[in-house]
Each structure stands twice: as C-alpha cells, then as structure tokens.
Design a protein around this motif. Structure first.
Motif, PDB file in Angstrom:
ATOM      1  N   GLU A 299      37.519  43.392  29.857  1.00 25.41           N
ATOM      2  CA  GLU A 299      36.658  43.999  30.867  1.00 25.41           C
ATOM      3  C   GLU A 299      36.687  43.170  32.153  1.00 25.41           C
ATOM      4  N   LEU A 302      39.798  43.825  33.976  1.00 24.90           N
ATOM      5  CA  LEU A 302      39.688  45.095  34.704  1.00 24.90           C
ATOM      6  C   LEU A 302      38.916  44.906  36.010  1.00 24.90           C
ATOM      7  N   ILE A 303      37.757  44.255  35.892  1.00 21.11           N
ATOM      8  CA  ILE A 303      36.899  44.070  37.072  1.00 21.11           C
ATOM      9  C   ILE A 303      37.634  43.276  38.152  1.00 21.11           C
ATOM     10  N   ILE A 304      38.330  42.223  37.697  1.00 19.21           N
ATOM     11  CA  ILE A 304      39.056  41.399  38.665  1.00 19.21           C
ATOM     12  C   ILE A 304      40.219  42.194  39.263  1.00 19.21           C
ATOM     13  N   SER A 305      40.907  42.992  38.422  1.00 17.66           N
ATOM     14  CA  SER A 305      41.999  43.830  38.931  1.00 17.66           C
ATOM     15  C   SER A 305      41.512  44.778  40.015  1.00 17.66           C
ATOM     16  N   LEU A 306      40.332  45.336  39.783  1.00 11.36           N
ATOM     17  CA  LEU A 306      39.810  46.297  40.751  1.00 11.36           C
ATOM     18  C   LEU A 306      39.425  45.632  42.068  1.00 11.36           C
ATOM     19  N   GLY A 307      39.343  44.294  42.041  1.00  8.75           N
ATOM     20  CA  GLY A 307      39.107  43.588  43.301  1.00  8.75           C
ATOM     21  C   GLY A 307      37.778  42.856  43.387  1.00  8.75           C
ATOM     22  N   ALA A 308      37.096  42.665  42.216  1.00  7.79           N
ATOM     23  CA  ALA A 308      35.842  41.901  42.248  1.00  7.79           C
ATOM     24  C   ALA A 308      36.142  40.472  42.685  1.00  7.79           C
ATOM     25  N   PRO A 404      44.189  38.445  36.066  1.00  8.92           N
ATOM     26  CA  PRO A 404      43.903  39.833  35.682  1.00  8.92           C
ATOM     27  C   PRO A 404      44.892  40.415  34.674  1.00  8.92           C
TER      28      PRO A 404
ATOM     29  N   LEU B  59      48.520  41.882  41.539  1.00  7.08           N
ATOM     30  CA  LEU B  59      47.920  41.309  40.331  1.00  7.08           C
ATOM     31  C   LEU B  59      48.732  40.125  39.841  1.00  7.08           C
ATOM     32  N   ALA B  83      42.500  39.843  46.250  1.00  5.17           N
ATOM     33  CA  ALA B  83      41.413  40.574  45.589  1.00  5.17           C
ATOM     34  C   ALA B  83      40.787  41.566  46.570  1.00  5.17           C
ATOM     35  N   ARG B  86      43.104  44.494  47.072  1.00  5.85           N
ATOM     36  CA  ARG B  86      43.031  45.445  45.950  1.00  5.85           C
ATOM     37  C   ARG B  86      41.798  46.314  46.075  1.00  5.85           C
ATOM     38  N   LEU B  87      40.697  45.671  46.462  1.00  6.75           N
ATOM     39  CA  LEU B  87      39.431  46.393  46.522  1.00  6.75           C
ATOM     40  C   LEU B  87      39.449  47.468  47.603  1.00  6.75           C
ATOM     41  N   PHE B  92      43.622  51.778  41.162  1.00  8.04           N
ATOM     42  CA  PHE B  92      44.353  51.479  39.934  1.00  8.04           C
ATOM     43  C   PHE B  92      43.960  52.410  38.796  1.00  8.04           C
ATOM     44  N   PHE B  94      44.953  52.261  34.706  1.00  7.35           N
ATOM     45  CA  PHE B  94      45.722  51.545  33.700  1.00  7.35           C
ATOM     46  C   PHE B  94      45.937  52.436  32.481  1.00  7.35           C
ATOM     47  N   PHE B 111      31.770  52.197  40.779  1.00  8.34           N
ATOM     48  CA  PHE B 111      31.840  50.736  40.674  1.00  8.34           C
ATOM     49  C   PHE B 111      32.565  50.070  41.841  1.00  8.34           C
ATOM     50  N   VAL B 112      33.744  50.629  42.224  1.00  3.21           N
ATOM     51  CA  VAL B 112      34.474  49.993  43.330  1.00  3.21           C
ATOM     52  C   VAL B 112      33.680  50.078  44.631  1.00  3.21           C
ATOM     53  N   LEU B 115      31.314  47.308  44.522  1.00  2.38           N
ATOM     54  CA  LEU B 115      31.991  46.051  44.870  1.00  2.38           C
ATOM     55  C   LEU B 115      32.202  45.957  46.379  1.00  2.38           C
TER      56      LEU B 115
END
Ligand SMILES: Nc1ncnc2c1ncn2[C@@H]1O[C@H](COP(=O)(O)OP(=O)(O)OP(=O)(O)O)[C@@H](O)[C@H]1O
Ligand SMILES: [Mg+2]
Lengths: 412, 233
Positions: A299, A302-308, A404, B59, B83, B86-87, B92, B94, B111-112, B115
């Motif tokens: 998880e 995932l969060i880090i991949s999304l850019g957190a 990630p 990544l 990061a 990406r945001l 993404f 998966f 969620f994004v 963020l």
C-alpha cells in the motif's frame, strides 16, 4: 487523512489495543507511584513536624561544647509573643529541654527533660493521650509524666517522688524533687526510658533560668502537606531578617533531615522508574509501527508511486502513533488518578504493623493518604505521548524511504 | 499530431544488477509519445515492458540514456521532484493492488486530489463526476474488497484520470481480468481517449486487445522491434 488513520487503527484492532495498553500502563503506573510517594512524603513530613519539631523553631544559635544540651534563649516569652503575632503563624509554644539525671532511692537513669506548656503542646506532643496511670501535667503545679519503661527502671509509680539533677552548661547544677503525676505508654521504648515531660516553669527552675527556653516552636497556617512548603519558607525568611544575630530560625529541613533526604532521592527515583517504563512503552509503539509498515508495504508502494511526498508518509504514521499515544496517555492518567481518588474515598491505605501503631501513638492517622497533583498528571501523560511519538519516527521514516517499485512487488 | 512530443526517450538503458548477475532489461530504447495517443507496448515475457513503464513513470532510474518529459530531462530531477511530477503530470494503473483498502471507491478516486491539496468539497465533486462518467458511481461508498476485480480496475482508471494528467501509464492493467472484462476496460480507456483526449500508454501481452490501439510498440529483448500505427476500431 485522519479518516484513513482511524480506519487503519480500527482494522488492526488487536494491535491498536496492544499499543494503547503499552502507553496506558506506564502512565497509569507512574501516576499511581506519584500518588503513593506524595502520600509517603506527606506522611513523613506530618510525622516529623507533629512528633516534636513543628514547622519551624526559633532558637539560640548553636554553641560549642554543650554536649546534648541546647543553648538557652533568654526573654523567651517576649520572642514567643512576637512570633505568635506574625501573619500566617497558626500556633506557637515555648519549650525548654535539658538533659538530667533522674533518680529515686539508689536507682538513677539519664533522661531528657522536656519543659512544656501543657495546655499548648498538643500539636507537637501526644503524650497527654497516652497516659496509662495518673494524669497529664498541668501548668499550675509541679509534677512529671514519665514513660512506663522509666517507672519500671526506677521502680516508682504515680505519687512517688523523683529527684532530677540538671546540669546545664550555661547555668550550672540544679536539683529538684517533684512527684510523678502520670505514667505514659511510649510508642518507642527509647522514648519511654528517656523522655520526661514537666511544666515549663519546673524546667526553668531546674535550669535556674526563669525567663529562658531552648526553642519557640511554631506551626504555619494552611500547611497540610509537602505541597505547602512555600508558605513555611515565606515566613521563616521574613522572620530571619528580624532576629538578632544570637537567634536563628531552624525549619523542618534541619529539624527532620530524614524527610528532606527522602524527598531529594524521590525525584531521581521516580525519573528512573519513568525512564524504564516509558522506554518499554515506546519500544512497543516502535515495534507495532514497524509491523504496520511491513504489513502495508504494498500500500505504501502504491501511495508513493502515486506521488505522495515523504512528509506525507511520515505524517500518516506519526498520526497513527499520535492518536494511540495521546489516547493511551490520557486514559492511563485518568485511570491512575481514578484509582487514587477511589482509594482515598475508601479512607486511604491502612499502614500495617508497628509503624501503624506508632502513627496512632503519636496521634496521627493510621492510613496513608494518597494524593496526586495536576502537574504530575500532566507531566506523566505528556512525557509518554511525546516519547511514543518520537519512537514512531523511526518506522515512519523507514516507510517514507521505500522504493515504490520494490514495495509494490513485496509479498507478505 | 503536434511536433513536440510529450515524452521522448533517448537511448534508454536499464541494467538490473543482482549479486554477480547483470540483466540488461532495456538495451537502448529511443521513441516518442505524443499527446492524444492511445499506445500499447507488447512483447514476450521479460522483454522489458514493465521496466520501460517504470522508467517513464519516474518510479525507477535508467542506467543509461534519458527521458524528456515535455522537453525537460527527468534525470535532472531529485527524488522529491520526481514524486511531485508523478502526482501532477502522470496517472498510473497497475496490474493489481491499485486501491487503498481502508478507503472507499470515492475516497480512492479522490486520493490523488487530496495529495495535491485540493479542498475536500472540490475533490469529492470531481471524483463523483469521473465515477459517473465511467458508470461506476453506484459503488462510490463501497470498500475495494467488496467489488469485482474488473470494477477495481475501472476505479483505478478513474483515479488515474481524475487529476487530468498529461499521460496515463498502465502496466498490464488487464492481466488479472477475463477476456470480457479486459475488453471492457480497454474500451473504457479508449472512450476517455476519444472523448476527453486523455493520453494512454499501456503494456499487454494479450493480442486480442491490440486491434483497439492507434499505435503498437513491440519490444523484444529490451529493444524496439516494431513500431506501427494502426487504424483502431
Ligand atoms: N528488480 C529486478 N531485478 C533484477 N532483474 C529484473 C528486475 N526487474 C526485471 N528484471 C529482469 O529484467 C528483464 C525485463 O523485465 P520486465 O519485468 O521489464 O519484463 P516484462 O516485459 O514486463 O515481462 P512480463 O511480461 O513477464 O511482465 C527480465 O529479464 C527480468 O527478469
Ligand atoms: Mg511486466
């Protein structure tokens, strides 16, 4: 984010409860220890100030070469009146103590003669309530109360005559023959063997100094325990400035040094107990959070991949730890305080064995009274919360450093 | 098609080093992706599809070459800057585990945006709109484990497009789905591409999906073997 934090905590209910307990128990324990030691210190303090020292005394400054005798302070009644007049002084009495030889027939024993004002002395002496035979002394007649042990040593009883041979280094030898008016049951046999009480005037005759005393003993208004020491300090400081050089104020610190030394080791002792308990508590927090990071590696990936951001990941875990830490600490403090209040509502902790009997003999409560102060509650709860959140940093930081791609490939 | 590519890879190389072994996963890939494209990358297992997508998504770092995103080299960016990229710029999808288990479908979609710091009301509004467009708004309040794999992947697509990124990168988004669900998902992505101009780049080894794409890149042994434009159906 708070919503997610709470849901994570609820999902892992068992682990959350464990962490909560790991924080709660140390705080609870420390608060209870605080309550208990507060009780013990207050008890020691009350015992010491009650048994004969009072809150402070005015005395003549020490002189060399006087053995067990105390220097005489002249015009004692004038000084006693002056101290009594002071704002905040609740009670005073005048005492003249001197060593003497007590004899009857061919038997004799060294004793300590306490000349007191019988009508005033109750707050620092309970002998009046310990009389087994005869009566307590009175200001208007000569007479002595002696312990049961001394009556046996000298084989005398109520009505017998007692010869006192006083030898004060400042005034020379004085002899007095007085009747025994009462026999008391001493809480300690040393006391029963060696402590005689007579009216102040009698002691003055023995010391051959009609206006003298060895101490003016005082109690301060509104002092119920060690929490009120400031009040005593304020008065003694004021008084010290007004006294001539030959006189001094001695407070309970010097009069009862054992209380002071006990209090001075309490701080470090409680601190080290706290360090151990808080250390263990935060290790549990650290460990559960490491488990949480491991369990949620995917998880997190995932969060880090999304850019957190790293900060976001750290905050997430610190919040999780923070919720449990604060909740557990506050809860622990409340449970500890509740237990203390509960015990007090039931009348305190009975003091067992000889010490209980001793407490009764000197006219004190035979229960230990627990007490907790707000700052102590706050200190225990805040320190534990802080330490737990600091411990959470390590796993939180580790989580924020996850790669990630690797994290998402992670299989439990 | 505009002349300025959205993404340009220049002799992109990636070697994985494990113990004594060095595996060349990409051996020099130079290609361009343009805004509005609907591109698939295919190839046998181990040909480097995932590796390429990871590098494009910031990544992982290449061992050689560089990627230009809207003209800017990604190798110059720090970890934190990647990061942020990406945001804000990338979406993404998966193969699996796309959704955060403790969040509802709506919260996952939003969620994004959270963020990004979009205020609550706004992000809920936008997430709801996307879910409605994808026809999955009836699941908005469900938790991911209560819906099917196909629905989960649709939510992942919704999450990928909600912030309107420059490109959506998807690594085998249909690998865990049966044929019907796979076609549904690709059609959904294709619709977003057509109707909203969203750019997609996804990997697959399912040949049945390939007649839906505009462009097919075939990787073999870490090299582009074929790059063909197609008439999509
Ligand atoms: N983390 C890694 N460490 C070492 N080698 C790796 C790693 N990831 C991939 N490889 C190797 O790199 C090569 C390319 O892998 P990659 O996952 O990119 O292929 P793929 O085209 O996605 O394959 P598949 O269709 O099976 O998903 C393979 O030989 C693989 O074994
Ligand atoms: Mg792959």
């Amino acid at each position: 984010m708070m919503k997610a934090v709470l849901r994570h905590l609820l999902r892992n209910r068992r682990r959350s409860i464990l962490t909560l307990l790991a924080v709660l128990i140390p705080v609870y324990f420390l608060v209870f220890m605080f309550g208990f030691t507060n009780g013990v210190v207050s008890d020691l303090f009350t015992t010491a100030t009650r048994i004969d020292t009072g809150h402070f005394q005015v005395r003549h400054v020490e002189k060399r070469g006087m053995g067990s005798a105390r220097p005489l302070l002249q015009d004692a009644d004038v000084w006693a009146a002056a101290v009594h007049e002071m704002e905040g002084v609740e009670w005073t009495t005048t005492r003249l103590d001197l060593p003497a030889l007590a004899s009857s027939g061919d038997r004799s024993q060294t004793v300590y003669v306490q000349g007191v004002i019988p009508e005033e002395v109750a707050p620092i002496s309970n002998i009046e309530n310990l009389i087994l035979d005869g009566r307590y002394i009175r200001s208007d007649d000569h007479g002595a109360v002696i312990g049961q042990e001394l009556s046996q040593l000298l084989s005398i009883s109520v009505g017998s005559d007692l010869v006192l041979l006083g030898a004060h280094p400042e005034t020379g030898v004085g002899v007095l023959k007085i009747p025994v008016v009462g026999i008391y049951d001493a809480p300690l046999s040393e006391m029963g063997k060696g402590l005689i009480q007579v009216p102040l005037e009698t002691a003055r005759q023995l010391a051959r100094s009609p206006r003298a005393a060895t101490a003016i003993v005082a109690r301060v208004e509104g002092v119920t325990g060690v929490g009120d020491l400031g009040k005593i300090e304020a008065i003694t400081a004021q008084l010290a400035g007004q006294l001539p050089e030959s006189l001094e104020v001695v407070d309970w610190r010097e009069l009862a040094p054992q209380v002071k030394s006990y209090m001075s080791i309490l701080g470090p002792a409680l601190t080290s107990v706290g360090v151990v308990f808080f250390g263990l508590g935060s290790l549990v927090v650290l460990n559960t959070l490491y488990l949480a990071v491991k369990e949620r590696t995917r998880e997190l990936g995932l969060i880090i991949s999304l850019g957190a951001s790293r900060g976001r990941v750290i905050r997430m875990f610190l919040m999780e730890a923070g919720v449990l830490a604060v909740l557990g600490s506050v809860w622990g403090a409340l449970v500890g305080a509740g237990l203390i209040l509960g015990i007090e509502a039931l009348g305190g902790v009975p003091i067992p064995g000889e010490y209980g009997a001793f407490a009764r003999a000197i006219g004190m409560s035979t229960e230990l009274h627990l007490a907790i102060r707000w700052p102590q509650l706050l200190l225990a709860a805040a320190t534990m919360s802080l330490v737990a959140i600091l411990a959470a940093w390590l796993p939180a930081y580790q989580a924020s450093k996850l790669e990630p791609v690797e994290a998402m490939r992670y299989v439990e | 098609m505009s002349n300025n590519p959205l993404i340009q890879t220049m002799d992109l190389k990636k070697n994985y080093i494990t113990e004594a072994l060095e595996t060349p996963a990409l051996r020099g890939v130079s290609t361009e992706l343009h805004a509005g494209e609907f591109t698939a990358v295919a190839g046998p297992s181990g040909s480097g599809k995932s590796t390429l997508l990871h590098l494009l998504g910031g990544l992982d770092r290449p061992t050689g070459g560089d990627i230009l995103l809207e003209g800017r080299p990604m190798s110059k960016l720090s970890k934190d800057e990647l990061a942020k990229l990406r945001l804000t710029n990338l979406g993404f999808v998966f193969q699996a585990y796309n959704l955060i288990p403790v969040l509802t479908v709506l919260e996952n979609t939003a969620f994004v945006l959270e963020l990004q710091g979009v205020v609550r009301r706004e992000r809920i509004k936008r997430a709801k709109k996307v879910l409605a467009e994808l026809g999955i708004d009836q699941y908005a309040d469900q938790y991911p484990n209560r819906i099917s794999g196909g629905q989960q992947q649709r939510v992942a697509v919704a999450r990928a497009v909600v912030a309107e990124p420059s490109i959506v990168l998807a690594d085998e988004p249909t690998a865990n789905l049966d044929t019907a669900m796979s076609l549904d998902l690709i059609d959904l992505m294709k619709r977003l591409n057509r109707e909203k101009g969203s750019t997609f780049f996804f990997s697959t080894h399912d040949s049945r999906l390939l007649d839906r794409v505009n462009r097919l890149i075939t990787l073999v042994d870490g090299k582009v073997e074929q790059d063909e434009s197609r008439d999509a159906s």
